[in-house]
Write an enzyme that holds these catalytic residues in place. Structure first.
Site, PDB file in Angstrom:
ATOM      1  N   CYS A 116      45.253 -14.737  53.069  1.00 27.61           N
ATOM      2  CA  CYS A 116      45.246 -15.674  51.937  1.00 27.61           C
ATOM      3  C   CYS A 116      43.935 -16.461  51.919  1.00 27.61           C
ATOM      4  O   CYS A 116      43.269 -16.568  50.882  1.00 27.61           O
ATOM      5  CB  CYS A 116      46.457 -16.602  52.054  1.00 27.61           C
ATOM      6  SG  CYS A 116      46.715 -17.672  50.628  1.00 27.61           S
ATOM      7  N   CYS A 117      43.522 -16.999  53.076  1.00 31.04           N
ATOM      8  CA  CYS A 117      42.257 -17.749  53.140  1.00 31.04           C
ATOM      9  C   CYS A 117      41.067 -16.840  52.842  1.00 31.04           C
ATOM     10  O   CYS A 117      40.102 -17.269  52.201  1.00 31.04           O
ATOM     11  CB  CYS A 117      42.081 -18.368  54.519  1.00 31.04           C
ATOM     12  SG  CYS A 117      42.927 -19.940  54.774  1.00 31.04           S
ATOM     13  N   CYS A 225      39.835 -22.017  58.259  1.00 30.75           N
ATOM     14  CA  CYS A 225      40.127 -21.091  57.163  1.00 30.75           C
ATOM     15  C   CYS A 225      39.328 -19.793  57.260  1.00 30.75           C
ATOM     16  O   CYS A 225      39.555 -18.862  56.495  1.00 30.75           O
ATOM     17  CB  CYS A 225      39.855 -21.757  55.825  1.00 30.75           C
ATOM     18  SG  CYS A 225      38.152 -22.290  55.627  1.00 30.75           S
TER      19      CYS A 225
HETATM   20  S1  SF4 Z   1      44.796 -22.890  53.227  1.00 34.75           S
HETATM   21 FE1  SF4 Z   1      44.390 -20.691  53.203  1.00 34.75          FE
HETATM   22  S2  SF4 Z   1      46.429 -19.774  53.619  1.00 34.75           S
HETATM   23 FE2  SF4 Z   1      46.804 -21.859  52.934  1.00 34.75          FE
HETATM   24  S3  SF4 Z   1      47.137 -21.685  50.704  1.00 34.75           S
HETATM   25 FE3  SF4 Z   1      44.948 -22.203  51.073  1.00 34.75          FE
HETATM   26  S4  SF4 Z   1      43.913 -20.265  51.043  1.00 34.75           S
HETATM   27 FE4  SF4 Z   1      46.106 -19.814  51.362  1.00 34.75          FE
END
Ligand code: SF4
Length: 229
Positions: A116-117, A225
């Site tokens: 996700c990051c 991140c």
């Molecule tokens: S911190 Fe990273 S894992 Fe969490 S929602 Fe944001 S982008 Fe996604």
């Protein structure tokens, strides 16, 4: 200038500017790189944005709009655009949250926060920084042990960018004093017990009072991140 020459320049500047005021470090960066210098901001406090404005009105400020921010963070970004003479660049991921949910399953931040990051922070930042030669951030040695060795000027070999951390040596008290002295706006979450603010699903109040970033990805074995600050 070749990457090797840029790296040598950064290392020399890092030695020579260690201990210099943040304003002097920013002035050096702007004199050296002009509009190919960008500042990144998470819209927590506005110290770096104020330094950017004082250094060069209209300077680019990159904000990674992950789609998962607190409303307070988006409100701070909007206020910054109104209050400061800087050029806020709102950078978004390739996929909206809905598109990501459809492709990878709902709430990827819970099942695979690294992916996700990577998609919502690392790739967009790399893309946003491509036009620049230098990148200034508000990262500080006092943030945590992993940042204790932060140089005021360094070099990112992966991105081939000079990295500038003008407030690397500042303590929490020095940040608070600067905010007070200049009457700066801040993200209201700072006063609500969130000393480190990221995406809403991955940010809670600190679970370890000695580590202000301990509320980030709490319980997920993740501390950064993936952006090399
Ligand atoms: S911190 Fe990273 S894992 Fe969490 S929602 Fe944001 S982008 Fe996604």
């Amino acid at each position: 200038m070749s990457p090797a020459e840029l790296e040598a320049l950064a290392e020399r500047a890092g030695r020579e500017l260690e201990g210099a005021p943040a304003e002097e470090i920013m002035a050096w960066a702007f004199a050296r790189f002009g509009r190919r210098l960008a500042v990144t901001s998470s819209m927590a406090d506005t110290v770096m944005i104020h330094l950017a404005e004082r250094t060069a009105p209209g300077l680019d400020v990159i904000f990674l709009d992950t789609g998962y921010h607190f409303v307070e963070t988006i409100g701070t970004r909007d206020a910054v655009e109104q209050v400061f003479d800087v050029n806020v660049i709102n950078v978004t991921p390739e996929l909206t949250v809905a598109q990501q949910d459809a492709k990878y399953g709902k709430d990827l931040f819970a099942s695979n926060p690294d992916l996700c990051c990577a998609m919502r922070k690392v790739e967009p930042l790399g893309r946003a920084l491509q036009p620049y030669k230098a990148w200034a951030t508000g990262v500080r040695r006092a943030d945590n042990a992993r940042r204790a060795g932060t140089k005021v000027v360094g070099y990112d070999r992966a991105k081939k960018l000079v990295k500038i951390a003008p407030i690397a040596a500042w303590s929490d008290d020095e940040v608070a004093t600067y905010i007070d002295d200049h009457g700066l706006i801040s993200n209201p979450l700072l006063a609500d017990g969130y000393p480190s603010i990221g995406c809403e699903p991955c940010t809670s109040r600190p679970i370890d009072g000695s580590d202000p970033r301990s509320g980030r990805w709490a319980g997920r074995g993740k501390t950064e991140c993936g952006i090399q600050l």
